[in-house]
Design a protein around this motif. Structure first.
Motif, short mmCIF file in Angstrom:
data_model
loop_
_atom_site.label_atom_id
_atom_site.label_comp_id
_atom_site.label_asym_id
_atom_site.label_seq_id
_atom_site.Cartn_x
_atom_site.Cartn_y
_atom_site.Cartn_z
N HIS A 88 0.76 -15.67 0.82
CA HIS A 88 -0.55 -15.44 0.22
C HIS A 88 -0.60 -15.79 -1.27
N GLU B 144 -7.23 -16.95 2.27
CA GLU B 144 -5.88 -16.53 2.60
C GLU B 144 -5.00 -16.36 1.36
N GLU C 182 -12.19 -2.49 6.39
CA GLU C 182 -11.09 -2.35 7.35
C GLU C 182 -9.79 -2.01 6.64
N ASP C 183 -9.61 -2.54 5.44
CA ASP C 183 -8.36 -2.30 4.72
C ASP C 183 -8.15 -0.84 4.37
N ILE D 288 -6.64 0.62 7.38
CA ILE D 288 -5.25 0.17 7.49
C ILE D 288 -4.35 0.92 6.51
N GLU E 279 -0.34 -3.84 6.49
CA GLU E 279 -0.60 -5.27 6.61
C GLU E 279 -2.09 -5.48 6.45
N THR F 48 -5.84 -7.02 5.74
CA THR F 48 -6.53 -8.21 6.25
C THR F 48 -7.48 -8.82 5.24
N ARG G 229 -10.45 -7.53 4.73
CA ARG G 229 -11.79 -7.29 5.28
C ARG G 229 -12.12 -5.79 5.20
#
Length: 265
Positions: free
Chosen positions: A18, A53, A245-246, A249, A261, A263, A265
């Motif tokens: 990344h 990315e 979403e992170d 996570i 991990e 994303t 998002r």
């Protein structure tokens, strides 16, 4: 892509997970920045910004020196009535003088000679690692010009008025220990280890939640110019990030004691 006389690019660009590795590649000229190098650097920063990315950049230099400054013989004739424009179509200004630059964090690793626009690039970046071999100098006044890549804007704020004037108005050079004392660099490492340490830090940044990293960076930058506005945006930004979403996570990683991990998002 503009190339050097041996066919090599002025700036190398390589992905490492990344992290985007951006290398000054004019070692035979002590990485003096001619117009082609400046433009290629702008395009590399645009690639960092636009690729979802990519989460962080590492700027370094091939050879023994980070940069001997501007290649005045090449650049001076390009200074017109409106000054010097270096950003090509589709590029971003790495010095964040003629535009906002990238919203992603940038680590810089320096060694050997680091003059003028090299220091200004450090000031426009986020984390700096210096080899103990590095010699710094903001020497424009010795060439009859002024620092125009952001030193007059950022150096007094970064190291204090008197310290900034001490080095900008005398054109004297200083070593890595002084740069560390002033807060210009965050770490000093033995010569030859600056790239690996810079890369390690860039990957540490890239391993965090990307949206949260970018929001943190944006808030800190905004606070420099308008602390009240930056403060007012903290709660709305928290609400925005809390819906990502992170966040889920990150919470799951905390509860399971496993690495997250993210994303983005």
């Amino acid at each position: 892509m503009t190339t050097t006389g041996d066919g090599a690019p002025r700036v190398t660009v390589e992905r490492d997970g990344h992290v985007l590795l951006i290398g000054w590649n004019r070692a035979d000229k002590r990485n003096a920045a001619d117009f082609a190098l400046l433009q290629e650097l702008c395009l590399a920063y645009a690639q960092l910004e636009r690729d979802p990315e990519l989460r962080a950049g590492l700027v370094f230099a091939h050879g023994d020196h980070f940069t001997g400054g501007l290649d005045l013989a090449d650049v001076s004739p390009r200074i017109g009535t409106e000054g010097l424009s270096i950003v090509p179509e589709g590029g971003l200004d790495p010095w964040r003088v003629s535009g906002p630059g990238t919203t992603k964090p940038v680590v810089v690793a320096v060694q050997g000679t680091c003059l003028t626009l090299g220091i200004e690039l450090m000031l426009a970046s986020d984390i700096v690692v210096a080899a103990d071999s590095t010699t710094f100098g903001q020497i424009e006044v010795a060439r009859g010009i002024l620092p125009f890549g952001g030193a007059t804007l950022r150096l007094p704020r970064a190291i204090g008025w008197g310290n900034a004037m001490r080095w900008m108005l005398t054109a004297d050079t200083f070593d890595a220990a002084e740069a560390h004392r002033l807060g210009l660099v965050q770490e000093v490492v033995p010569h030859g280890e600056q790239f690996e340490r810079g890369l390690e830090l860039a990957h540490r940044v890239a391993a965090q939640a990307p949206l949260a990293v970018q929001a943190t960076l944006a808030s800190a930058r905004a606070a420099i110019d308008d602390p009240a506005a930056a403060a007012a945006s903290l709660q709305p930004e928290l609400v925005r990030l809390a819906a990502t979403e992170d966040v889920r996570i990150g919470m799951q990683a905390f509860l399971s004691r496993q690495p997250a991990e993210f994303t983005g998002r």
